[in-house]
Write a protein that holds these residues in place. Structure first.
Motif, PDB file in Angstrom:
ATOM      1  N   LEU A  32      50.377  12.925 -14.526  1.00  0.00           N
ATOM      2  CA  LEU A  32      49.604  12.634 -15.737  1.00  0.00           C
ATOM      3  C   LEU A  32      49.260  13.919 -16.486  1.00  0.00           C
ATOM      4  CD1 LEU A  32      48.539  10.351 -17.400  1.00  0.00           C
ATOM      5  CD2 LEU A  32      46.428  10.384 -16.077  1.00  0.00           C
ATOM      6  N   ASP A  33      49.016  14.999 -15.745  1.00  0.00           N
ATOM      7  CA  ASP A  33      48.782  16.294 -16.385  1.00  0.00           C
ATOM      8  C   ASP A  33      50.029  16.741 -17.143  1.00  0.00           C
ATOM      9  OD1 ASP A  33      46.112  16.890 -15.690  1.00  0.00           O
ATOM     10  OD2 ASP A  33      46.713  17.524 -13.689  1.00  0.00           O
ATOM     11  N   ILE A  34      51.185  16.520 -16.541  1.00  0.00           N
ATOM     12  CA  ILE A  34      52.451  16.896 -17.188  1.00  0.00           C
ATOM     13  C   ILE A  34      52.625  16.146 -18.496  1.00  0.00           C
ATOM     14  CG2 ILE A  34      54.980  16.832 -16.995  1.00  0.00           C
ATOM     15  CD1 ILE A  34      54.627  17.219 -13.964  1.00  0.00           C
ATOM     16  N   LEU A  35      52.412  14.831 -18.455  1.00  0.00           N
ATOM     17  CA  LEU A  35      52.577  14.006 -19.655  1.00  0.00           C
ATOM     18  C   LEU A  35      51.584  14.415 -20.743  1.00  0.00           C
ATOM     19  CD1 LEU A  35      53.109  10.484 -18.031  1.00  0.00           C
ATOM     20  CD2 LEU A  35      54.819  11.823 -19.271  1.00  0.00           C
ATOM     21  N   LEU A  37      49.756  17.282 -21.135  1.00  0.00           N
ATOM     22  CA  LEU A  37      49.913  18.640 -21.652  1.00  0.00           C
ATOM     23  C   LEU A  37      51.246  18.830 -22.365  1.00  0.00           C
ATOM     24  CD1 LEU A  37      48.380  20.637 -18.662  1.00  0.00           C
ATOM     25  CD2 LEU A  37      47.312  20.066 -20.854  1.00  0.00           C
ATOM     26  N   ARG A  38      52.259  18.093 -21.939  1.00  0.00           N
ATOM     27  CA  ARG A  38      53.552  18.150 -22.616  1.00  0.00           C
ATOM     28  C   ARG A  38      53.438  17.671 -24.062  1.00  0.00           C
ATOM     29  NH1 ARG A  38      58.832  14.443 -20.887  1.00  0.00           N
ATOM     30  NH2 ARG A  38      59.984  14.669 -22.839  1.00  0.00           N
ATOM     31  N   LEU A 197      51.057  10.075 -31.095  1.00  0.00           N
ATOM     32  CA  LEU A 197      50.592   8.964 -30.253  1.00  0.00           C
ATOM     33  C   LEU A 197      50.611   9.347 -28.776  1.00  0.00           C
ATOM     34  CD1 LEU A 197      52.283   5.930 -32.044  1.00  0.00           C
ATOM     35  CD2 LEU A 197      49.837   6.413 -31.906  1.00  0.00           C
ATOM     36  N   GLY A 198      51.681  10.036 -28.349  1.00  0.00           N
ATOM     37  CA  GLY A 198      51.769  10.486 -26.961  1.00  0.00           C
ATOM     38  C   GLY A 198      50.640  11.432 -26.616  1.00  0.00           C
ATOM     39  N   ALA A 199      50.355  12.398 -27.523  1.00  0.00           N
ATOM     40  CA  ALA A 199      49.289  13.374 -27.283  1.00  0.00           C
ATOM     41  C   ALA A 199      47.925  12.690 -27.213  1.00  0.00           C
ATOM     42  CB  ALA A 199      49.301  14.425 -28.391  1.00  0.00           C
ATOM     43  N   VAL A 205      43.411   9.418 -21.673  1.00  0.00           N
ATOM     44  CA  VAL A 205      43.394   8.926 -20.285  1.00  0.00           C
ATOM     45  C   VAL A 205      43.168  10.077 -19.309  1.00  0.00           C
ATOM     46  CG1 VAL A 205      44.790   7.820 -18.483  1.00  0.00           C
ATOM     47  CG2 VAL A 205      44.894   6.968 -20.829  1.00  0.00           C
ATOM     48  N   ASN A 206      43.835  11.201 -19.544  1.00  0.00           N
ATOM     49  CA  ASN A 206      43.749  12.336 -18.615  1.00  0.00           C
ATOM     50  C   ASN A 206      42.374  12.999 -18.648  1.00  0.00           C
ATOM     51  OD1 ASN A 206      45.183  13.730 -16.613  1.00  0.00           O
ATOM     52  ND2 ASN A 206      45.550  15.457 -17.986  1.00  0.00           N
ATOM     53  N   VAL A 207      41.765  13.084 -19.840  1.00  0.00           N
ATOM     54  CA  VAL A 207      40.422  13.660 -19.944  1.00  0.00           C
ATOM     55  C   VAL A 207      39.425  12.817 -19.147  1.00  0.00           C
ATOM     56  CG1 VAL A 207      38.468  13.987 -21.526  1.00  0.00           C
ATOM     57  CG2 VAL A 207      40.719  14.905 -22.121  1.00  0.00           C
ATOM     58  N   VAL A 208      39.505  11.495 -19.295  1.00  0.00           N
ATOM     59  CA  VAL A 208      38.623  10.589 -18.535  1.00  0.00           C
ATOM     60  C   VAL A 208      38.834  10.782 -17.039  1.00  0.00           C
ATOM     61  CG1 VAL A 208      38.134   8.168 -18.008  1.00  0.00           C
ATOM     62  CG2 VAL A 208      38.482   8.878 -20.385  1.00  0.00           C
ATOM     63  N   ARG A 209      40.101  10.925 -16.631  1.00  0.00           N
ATOM     64  CA  ARG A 209      40.421  11.129 -15.204  1.00  0.00           C
ATOM     65  C   ARG A 209      39.810  12.427 -14.679  1.00  0.00           C
ATOM     66  NH1 ARG A 209      44.714  13.332 -11.902  1.00  0.00           N
ATOM     67  NH2 ARG A 209      45.513  14.441 -13.723  1.00  0.00           N
ATOM     68  N   HIS A 210      39.922  13.492 -15.439  1.00  0.00           N
ATOM     69  CA  HIS A 210      39.377  14.786 -15.001  1.00  0.00           C
ATOM     70  C   HIS A 210      37.855  14.790 -14.995  1.00  0.00           C
ATOM     71  CE1 HIS A 210      42.745  17.567 -14.334  1.00  0.00           C
ATOM     72  NE2 HIS A 210      43.410  16.837 -15.219  1.00  0.00           N
ATOM     73  N   ILE A 211      37.245  14.094 -15.964  1.00  0.00           N
ATOM     74  CA  ILE A 211      35.782  13.991 -15.972  1.00  0.00           C
ATOM     75  C   ILE A 211      35.310  13.235 -14.737  1.00  0.00           C
ATOM     76  CG2 ILE A 211      33.813  12.921 -17.144  1.00  0.00           C
ATOM     77  CD1 ILE A 211      35.203  13.533 -19.805  1.00  0.00           C
TER      78      ILE A 211
END
Length: 320
Positions: A32-35, A37-38, A197-199, A205-211
């Motif tokens: 998910l980090d890859i997606l 940040l990519r 849209l991808g960004a 989703v990733n920010v919520v996961r890291h929080i």
């Protein structure tokens, strides 16, 4: 027309190399980090290029809010961006994690079938019987190689198979809506919306996961590695911007079934990369399956070129 074929071939080369760079990144970085940040990098690069007028992109937030001549066609470009990268990559990642490599490869090799369905019912375009025959040859070659490849083990789940199938359908629908949007938006505009849209979606989703995990301060840590950054630059710039842009341009000129026929390019490049960098070797089933994949690309493209010449000749005669 010639440039469209160059685009679809070069796109296949980049997509084939993408497997190598993605696999390297997954050794140190969460998927998910890859997606996230990519696509963040992709959109940032496209936004800068747009601001300094290196690329011409006449689409922005105002086009989705304020009514203008292109408003009736906004739906197609949004759907293209949602089906790929968002839904395609989400379903593909989930599906591959829940199935064996062989099962995933077999299902993904069926993408030309769904491309034909989308072409027929969404775009009202038809492939000839001979084109369908050559597409079938390529499907046979891909399935033959997949079934004979030694699996690393693992189990297939119904949900995993469903996710991979949904990824294939999403990819085909992306091609259909990209082609539908092409008369009204440039290839770069479609790519720009896809990156945006991808960004937005993957990073939300990733920010919520890291929080939730309590490590939001380490969000950008994967960027602070030279090896990782090389991978992100390849995926974010070459694979997402250049390859997707070329794919969108090709789809604006060629039928969906024709572009689908060149899916074998990425397969061949992936095999070549494995031989060169991972010390893998060709097995007997590669020598049997690859000619069918080559036949698909050559056969479908040759028929497409012939049909295009006949169409142009007929139009010229009609004008005279």
């Amino acid at each position: 027309m010639v440039f469209a074929y160059f685009c679809v071939i070069f796109k296949g080369v980049i997509y084939g190399l993408t497997v190598f760079f993605t696999s390297r990144l997954t050794e140190t970085t969460d998927v998910l980090d890859i997606l996230a940040l990519r696509f963040l990098l992709s959109f940032a690069v496209m936004w800068v290029l747009k601001q300094i007028k290196v690329i011409k992109v006449d689409i922005g937030a105002k086009d989705f809010i304020k009514k203008n001549p292109r408003t009736p066609f906004i739906k197609s470009i949004i759907l293209a961006g949602l089906f790929e990268p968002v839904l395609y990559m989400l379903f593909e990642t989930l599906g591959i994690s829940m199935t064996t490599g062989i099962t995933a490869a077999v299902i993904l090799s069926l993408s030309p079938i769904f491309s034909l369905i989308v072409e027929r019912f969404l775009l009202r375009e038809k492939a000839t019987l001979l084109q369908i025959f050559f597409l079938g040859c390529g499907i046979f070659g891909a399935i033959y190689i997949s079934l004979n490849t030694v699996s690393d083990g693992g189990n297939d789940s119904f949900l995993g198979i469903l996710f991979v199938l949904l990824a294939v359908i999403s990819g085909a629908l992306f091609c259909g809506f990209s082609r539908k949007a092409a008369p009204h938006f440039s290839a770069m505009e479609i790519t720009y919306v896809s990156c945006a849209l991808g960004a937005i979606i993957f990073n939300l989703v990733n920010v919520v996961r890291h929080i939730a995990k309590g490590d939001i301060l380490s969000y950008f840590n994967p960027y602070f590695s030279l090896e990782n950054m090389i991978g992100f630059l390849f995926l974010g710039v070459l694979s997402t911007i250049v390859a997707t842009g070329m794919n969108n341009h090709a789809l604006s000129k060629l039928q969906v079934s024709t572009t689908a026929a060149f899916g074998g390019v990425s397969t061949i490049v992936t095999i070549a990369v494995g031989i060169i960098f991972n010390n893998e070797s060709l097995a007997y089933y590669h020598y049997i399956g690859l000619p069918f994949i080559f036949a698909r690309m050559i056969g479908v493209s040759a028929i497409s070129i012939i049909n295009e010449k006949r169409k142009n000749k007929a139009e010229t005669t009609k004008k005279e």
